[in-house]
Write an enzyme that holds these catalytic residues in place. Structure first.
Site, PDB file in Angstrom:
ATOM      1  N   GLY A  48       0.835  -1.200   0.000  1.00  0.00           N
ATOM      2  CA  GLY A  48       0.000   0.000   0.000  1.00  0.00           C
ATOM      3  C   GLY A  48       0.872   1.254   0.000  1.00  0.00           C
ATOM      4  CB  SER A  49       4.083   2.027   1.679  1.00  0.00           C
ATOM      5  OG  SER A  49       3.594   1.707   2.956  1.00  0.00           O
ATOM      6  CG  ASP A  83      -6.343   1.396   7.598  1.00  0.00           C
ATOM      7  OD1 ASP A  83      -5.838   0.276   7.462  1.00  0.00           O
ATOM      8  OD2 ASP A  83      -5.927   2.242   8.406  1.00  0.00           O
ATOM      9  CB  SER A 139      -2.607  -1.802   2.103  1.00  0.00           C
ATOM     10  OG  SER A 139      -1.857  -2.821   2.746  1.00  0.00           O
ATOM     11  CG  HIS A 147      -5.063  -3.373   5.244  1.00  0.00           C
ATOM     12  ND1 HIS A 147      -3.762  -3.314   4.809  1.00  0.00           N
ATOM     13  CD2 HIS A 147      -5.170  -2.440   6.213  1.00  0.00           C
ATOM     14  CE1 HIS A 147      -3.121  -2.360   5.477  1.00  0.00           C
ATOM     15  NE2 HIS A 147      -3.952  -1.815   6.336  1.00  0.00           N
TER      16      HIS A 147
HETATM   17  C1  LIG Z   1      -3.887   4.311   5.803  1.00  0.00           C
HETATM   18  C2  LIG Z   1      -2.754   3.442   5.383  1.00  0.00           C
HETATM   19  N1  LIG Z   1      -2.029   3.793   4.309  1.00  0.00           N
HETATM   20  C3  LIG Z   1      -1.001   3.039   3.875  1.00  0.00           C
HETATM   21  C4  LIG Z   1      -0.682   1.863   4.513  1.00  0.00           C
HETATM   22  C5  LIG Z   1       0.498   1.077   4.016  1.00  0.00           C
HETATM   23  O1  LIG Z   1       0.171  -0.188   3.531  1.00  0.00           O
HETATM   24  P1  LIG Z   1       1.307  -1.318   3.441  1.00  0.00           P
HETATM   25  O2  LIG Z   1       1.497  -1.840   4.844  1.00  0.00           O
HETATM   26  O3  LIG Z   1       0.745  -2.356   2.511  1.00  0.00           O
HETATM   27  O4  LIG Z   1       2.527  -0.681   2.919  1.00  0.00           O
HETATM   28  C6  LIG Z   1      -1.396   1.449   5.641  1.00  0.00           C
HETATM   29  C7  LIG Z   1      -1.034   0.212   6.331  1.00  0.00           C
HETATM   30  O5  LIG Z   1      -1.597  -0.196   7.301  1.00  0.00           O
HETATM   31  C8  LIG Z   1      -2.477   2.261   6.082  1.00  0.00           C
HETATM   32  O6  LIG Z   1      -3.183   1.926   7.154  1.00  0.00           O
END
Ligand SMILES: Cc1ncc(COP(=O)(O)O)c(C=O)c1O
Length: 249
Positions: free
Chosen positions: A103-104, A211, A232, A237
């Protein structure tokens, strides 16, 4: 369905090699069901079984999908990911969805795309300002900084921990180019007000839906309002691929 107890493990050759590839494949997939029955967690009954707030819940269909993709011996993105990308884009009424490693990464891809010279005058440039929230997830903000832009932090409301929309105008300056915020722990932020603010001021809107997969605002999926929606698929999730994310445009 094959029964795991009667399945001849030795000698395997005779039984297996008289089958064609598809029959062997089906046998393996049937065994996945038996395996989950033996584990005792084949099905989840909503309203009855315990579903943890932040963890994966997998059943035999998940195991079968995992094994089926392994049986292809295709280790990079392929038929499953292509289908998933198409279905995601359709769900959010978008042109395209691109799977990412997290997700990042989806956030970074979405924001960085908005710096593309293809957007001409509208592109986000170093030094431009982006409205976000002070109490949010770090990787909603990092892409702003990674692209040498300036995050302008607003407070969240204590009712739902989402952006205080009444403060949006205060954060606006001639350098503001976008709003990038998350729907906090599944609660949609006020998409009507934020979208109207972005439209009025010609700003991009990136909805971080990591989320909030499946959450709706005014009957519409979150993620279907902004220029980009990000997801993500980490096990914490709503749906999971183990790791992964998606940028949807
Ligand atoms: C609001 C939000 N954005 C981005 C992310 C990042 O996702 P990832 O852990 O897949 O990198 C998260 C992860 O929990 C999140 O809660």
């Amino acid at each position: 369905m094959a029964n795991i107890k009667n399945f001849a493990v030795t000698p395997v050759k005779k039984e297996i090699y008289t089958d064609n590839l598809e029959q062997i494949r089906n046998k393996i997939l049937d065994l996945c069901e038996d395996y989950m029955v033996e584990r005792g967690d084949q099905y989840i009954i909503p309203g009855q079984d315990f579903i943890p707030a932040s963890s994966k819940v997998l059943d035999s269909s998940d195991l079968k999908a995992l094994v089926e993709s392994s049986l292809d011996l295709w280790l990079t993105s392929g038929r499953f990911s292509e289908k998933f990308e198409k279905e995601l884009a359709k769900k959010f009424g978008s042109k395209k969805s691109i799977l990412t490693v997290s997700g990042s990464a989806a956030n970074l891809l979405a924001f960085s795309s908005l710096t593309s010279p293809m957007l001409k005058e509208r592109r986000i440039r170093p030094g431009d300002e982006v409205i976000t929230v002070a109490a949010g997830f770090p990787t909603t903000v990092f892409p702003i900084v990674q692209n040498n832009c300036i995050p302008v932090f607003l407070d969240v409301s204590l009712e739902d921990y989402n952006i205080k929309v009444e403060d949006l105008e205060k954060a606006l300056s001639p350098k503001t180019k976008a709003v990038m915020i998350a729907h906090t722990v599944g609660n949609p932020f006020n998409l009507e007000k934020v979208s109207a603010f972005c439209k009025k001021n010609n700003l991009f809107l990136v909805e971080d839906c990591c989320d909030a997969f499946g959450a709706k605002f005014d009957g519409n999926h979150v993620g279907s309002y902004g220029d980009f929606a990000t997801m993500s698929f980490y096990p914490a999730h709503h749906i999971t691929a183990g790791e992964g994310g998606s940028s949807i445009h």
